[in-house]
Scaffold this motif. Structure first.
Motif, PDB file in Angstrom:
ATOM      1  N   LYS A 151     -13.315 -27.978  37.256  1.00 31.11           N
ATOM      2  CA  LYS A 151     -12.870 -27.614  35.972  1.00 31.11           C
ATOM      3  C   LYS A 151     -13.250 -26.307  35.659  1.00 31.11           C
ATOM      4  O   LYS A 151     -14.110 -25.397  36.193  1.00 31.11           O
ATOM      5  CB  LYS A 151     -13.880 -28.522  35.185  1.00 31.11           C
ATOM      6  N   LEU A 152     -12.616 -25.753  34.481  1.00 32.00           N
ATOM      7  CA  LEU A 152     -12.704 -24.186  33.882  1.00 32.00           C
ATOM      8  C   LEU A 152     -14.420 -24.090  33.786  1.00 32.00           C
ATOM      9  O   LEU A 152     -14.913 -23.016  33.940  1.00 32.00           O
ATOM     10  CB  LEU A 152     -12.217 -24.377  32.760  1.00 32.00           C
ATOM     11  N   SER A 153     -15.171 -25.228  33.520  1.00 31.75           N
ATOM     12  CA  SER A 153     -16.461 -24.919  32.984  1.00 31.75           C
ATOM     13  C   SER A 153     -17.486 -25.027  34.485  1.00 31.75           C
ATOM     14  O   SER A 153     -18.553 -24.575  34.220  1.00 31.75           O
ATOM     15  CB  SER A 153     -17.042 -26.099  32.074  1.00 31.75           C
ATOM     16  N   VAL A 157      -7.780 -25.783  39.120  1.00 30.37           N
ATOM     17  CA  VAL A 157      -8.571 -25.416  38.145  1.00 30.37           C
ATOM     18  C   VAL A 157      -7.930 -25.994  36.873  1.00 30.37           C
ATOM     19  O   VAL A 157      -6.722 -25.728  36.630  1.00 30.37           O
ATOM     20  CB  VAL A 157      -8.844 -24.211  38.014  1.00 30.37           C
ATOM     21  N   ASP A 185      -8.562 -27.969  32.699  1.00 31.87           N
ATOM     22  CA  ASP A 185      -9.425 -27.981  31.419  1.00 31.87           C
ATOM     23  C   ASP A 185      -9.824 -29.455  31.557  1.00 31.87           C
ATOM     24  O   ASP A 185      -9.599 -30.336  32.427  1.00 31.87           O
ATOM     25  CB  ASP A 185      -8.527 -27.380  30.325  1.00 31.87           C
ATOM     26  N   LYS A 222      -4.836 -24.609  34.772  1.00 33.73           N
ATOM     27  CA  LYS A 222      -5.145 -23.371  34.248  1.00 33.73           C
ATOM     28  C   LYS A 222      -5.252 -22.404  35.506  1.00 33.73           C
ATOM     29  O   LYS A 222      -5.514 -21.107  35.069  1.00 33.73           O
ATOM     30  CB  LYS A 222      -6.634 -23.488  33.635  1.00 33.73           C
ATOM     31  N   GLU A 241     -22.176 -18.667  26.792  1.00 37.73           N
ATOM     32  CA  GLU A 241     -21.810 -17.796  27.999  1.00 37.73           C
ATOM     33  C   GLU A 241     -21.883 -16.388  27.879  1.00 37.73           C
ATOM     34  O   GLU A 241     -21.311 -15.784  26.943  1.00 37.73           O
ATOM     35  CB  GLU A 241     -20.292 -18.212  28.346  1.00 37.73           C
ATOM     36  N   SER A 298     -19.365 -18.545  36.226  1.00 37.12           N
ATOM     37  CA  SER A 298     -18.330 -19.688  35.770  1.00 37.12           C
ATOM     38  C   SER A 298     -16.771 -19.216  36.542  1.00 37.12           C
ATOM     39  O   SER A 298     -16.373 -18.075  36.796  1.00 37.12           O
ATOM     40  CB  SER A 298     -17.903 -19.708  34.445  1.00 37.12           C
ATOM     41  N   ARG A 315     -13.747 -19.649  35.575  1.00 38.14           N
ATOM     42  CA  ARG A 315     -12.906 -19.117  34.734  1.00 38.14           C
ATOM     43  C   ARG A 315     -12.661 -17.652  34.959  1.00 38.14           C
ATOM     44  O   ARG A 315     -11.514 -17.242  34.565  1.00 38.14           O
ATOM     45  CB  ARG A 315     -13.066 -19.523  33.551  1.00 38.14           C
ATOM     46  N   HIS A 316     -13.702 -16.871  35.313  1.00 39.72           N
ATOM     47  CA  HIS A 316     -13.543 -15.577  35.333  1.00 39.72           C
ATOM     48  C   HIS A 316     -13.102 -14.909  36.865  1.00 39.72           C
ATOM     49  O   HIS A 316     -12.607 -13.775  36.830  1.00 39.72           O
ATOM     50  CB  HIS A 316     -14.862 -14.851  35.209  1.00 39.72           C
ATOM     51  N   PRO A 322      -5.206 -17.287  37.511  1.00 40.84           N
ATOM     52  CA  PRO A 322      -4.649 -17.886  36.318  1.00 40.84           C
ATOM     53  C   PRO A 322      -3.110 -18.536  36.741  1.00 40.84           C
ATOM     54  O   PRO A 322      -2.702 -19.287  35.923  1.00 40.84           O
ATOM     55  CB  PRO A 322      -4.876 -17.031  35.144  1.00 40.84           C
TER      56      PRO A 322
END
Length: 563
Positions: A89-91, A111, A113, A119, A168, A261, A263-264, A268
């Motif tokens: 998950k993104l989180s 990944v 959401d 994502k 965050e 996280s 997501r960084h 993408p």
């Protein structure tokens, strides 16, 4: 009769030619039944074209459903992808992603959401870049983009005091392992504000005190060490989050960075495909790509599966057995790209290429149904009455009730044998088959042309010949003009040298041949013309395979258009 479906790995589809006739359908059903009778499970009768009134009448007569329709067996992404894949998950944090990769032995994870929309992709490569940044940029070794709550969860830390843990933020790890004077100097020389600092320290009271004075974001005491009461009070008073890690200082520092996280750091851009994409197209697209994983998304952009390059190298799961033909031009779409395991036929050899040896039974008899019946007899097996009735129908249809020049003594012998098992009179069944409505009156011109239409690759050209049986020719003349136009349209659409339609009168064992295309070929046909241009009276010609096609080949050779 054909049983229930097995998994695709265990299934072999028994399938006839495009635009199937009665023999094609009945022999497919009969051969699947024969294989099951011999103890070989997984054979399923199928078709790659529409039914017609005669097929429907026969199936209804013996209470057998129409075989499953399979119009295309081209291998597609859906055939190799892994459904319901493990995702990140993104989180999620880097630590959680690493844990999942280690648990399931993955190199990468898609990944998504919270709604499972794709994502990006996180891989061991991405994580490696994050944990071992370039030496010339040491600040990256300290950077953490996370929430205090994620850091606490990653450390399994004991929380003494916490503030605003769900926000965050970008933080930087500092280890309080030096003398207090050096710690002060180090802090002064850095541009990192205290409110963005995480200080990791053991039982160094002076460093703990200094960190609180500076107003750091998070103070982490390592080794499950006891925290002095006045340190706790000062941290609470200054609004500083204070936790105790069960790990040593070095381990704690690493784990804190792993709480970043994903997501960084995730890529993408994931290389995505649709489950209906063909594998040949996928292979071309990813030829120059280097990716650990490829994703499959649905129409709503939600992730539905994944696959890797190694999945593309595995043998295709779909397997087929061809009946009543052995030419790729007549086979179900995609047949060249799947495994052909068996061929049962009574036509000329079309030499389909196979990667491995296959069972190939080719006999000069009047129908494929005859061959299937013979297989039952040779194996000492008796088909059930319904299967016997269908094999009778296929035999009667293809031999025009034993009147075709393709008829052999084997056909006659097996028709008698099947008749006793099915308890069905051959003459009555023949009447049912050939009186099942006039194709010329009941069907659209396009459907008539496609009905039992076969395309031939002959030398340097391609042509098609369709065949239908009628009781007389009266209905043909009522629709002659539109049939000729439709025949020409079909020829042009498929870029054929010529196209023909053989209309056979079952009662008198004669045919009329409608043909359009290459003018020299049409002029070379020596049979007398009927009252309309492009129609030839072929007395005694009822077999496309044994009479018409060999004659057309000789015409083409005579005018030099066949190389």
């Amino acid at each position: 009769m054909p049983g229930e479906f097995h998994s695709i790995e265990d299934t072999i589809f028994v399938i006839g030619h495009k635009n199937p006739d009665t023999d094609s359908i009945c022999s497919a059903i009969g051969y699947a039944a024969y294989k099951q009778a011999t103890g070989e499970s997984g054979y399923v009768a199928a078709r790659c074209g529409n039914s017609n009134p005669r097929i429907d009448a026969v199936l209804k007569r013996f209470g057998v459903p129409l075989p499953v329709f399979i119009g295309d067996v081209t291998p597609r992404v859906r055939d190799i992808m892994k459904r319901k894949p493990h995702c990140a998950k993104l989180s999620d944090t880097c630590s959680e992603a690493l844990e999942a990769m280690d648990k399931y032995d993955f190199r990468a994870l898609p990944v998504v959401d919270e709604a499972d929309h794709l994502k990006g992709l996180i891989s061991i490569f991405h994580l490696g870049q994050y944990f071992t940044p370039q030496v010339r940029n040491p600040l990256e070794m300290r950077r953490v983009r996370s929430r205090v709550s994620d850091i606490i969860r990653a450390l399994k830390a004991m929380v003494i005091h916490s503030i605003d843990t769900e926000r965050e933020e970008e933080l930087f790890v500092r280890v309080g392992a030096m003398d207090i004077r050096s710690f002060d100097l180090f802090h002064d020389e850095k541009t990192i504000p205290a409110k963005s600092s995480i200080v990791v320290v053991g039982d160094r009271w002076d460093i703990q005190e200094k960190s609180i004075q500076l107003g750091v974001r998070l103070l982490v005491i390592t080794g499950n060490l006891k925290v002095e009461k006045d340190i706790i009070e000062r941290a609470i008073d200054k609004g500083i989050s204070l936790v105790v890690s069960p790990y040593d200082t070095a381990t704690t520092s690493w784990i804190i960075r792993s709480a970043t996280s994903i997501r960084h750091i995730a890529d993408p851009v994931a290389h995505s495909f649709r489950e209906s994409d063909t594998l040949s197209m996928v292979k071309r697209r990813i030829l120059e790509q280097v990716a650990p994983l490829y994703t499959v998304i649905g129409e709503d952009e939600r992730l539905i599966g994944v696959f890797s390059k190694s999945d593309l190298l595995r043998p295709v799961k779909t397997r087929i057995a061809l009946v009543d033909h052995n030419e790729m031009s007549q086979a179900v779409d995609g047949a060249r790209e799947v495994q052909i395991v068996e061929i049962i036929d009574h036509h000329r050899l079309g030499n389909p290429g196979t990667e491995q040896p296959v069972l190939f039974i080719n006999q000069p008899v009047g129908s494929t149904s005859t061959i299937v019946a013979d297989l039952f007899r040779r194996s000492g097996l008796t088909p059930d009455p319904a299967t016997a009735g269908l094999l009778m129908a296929g035999l009667i249809s293809d031999t025009l009730h034993l009147n075709s020049p393709t008829t052999t003594s084997t056909d006659r012998d097996h028709l008698s044998w099947l008749s006793e098992i099915a308890k069905t009179d051959p003459s009555e069944l023949a009447q049912l088959i050939f009186n099942s409505g006039s194709v010329l009156l009941e069907d659209d011109p396009e459907k008539i042309i496609l009905m039992d239409c076969k395309t031939y690759d002959h030398g340097n050209l391609r042509f098609s010949v369709s065949q239908i049986e009628e009781l007389g020719f009266d209905n043909l003349w009522k629709r002659y003009d539109i049939l000729m136009r439709t025949l020409e349209s079909y020829r042009r659409k498929n870029n054929l040298t010529f196209s023909g339609l053989l209309v056979t009168d079952i009662n008198h064992q004669d045919s009329l041949f409608l043909v359009t295309g290459d003018a020299s070929l049409v002029e070379s046909i020596s049979y007398p013309r009927a009252k309309e241009h492009g129609v030839f009276e072929m007395k005694g010609v009822v077999s496309r395979k044994k009479q018409l096609i060999p004659y057309l080949s000789s015409c083409m050779k005579s005018i030099g258009i066949l190389l």
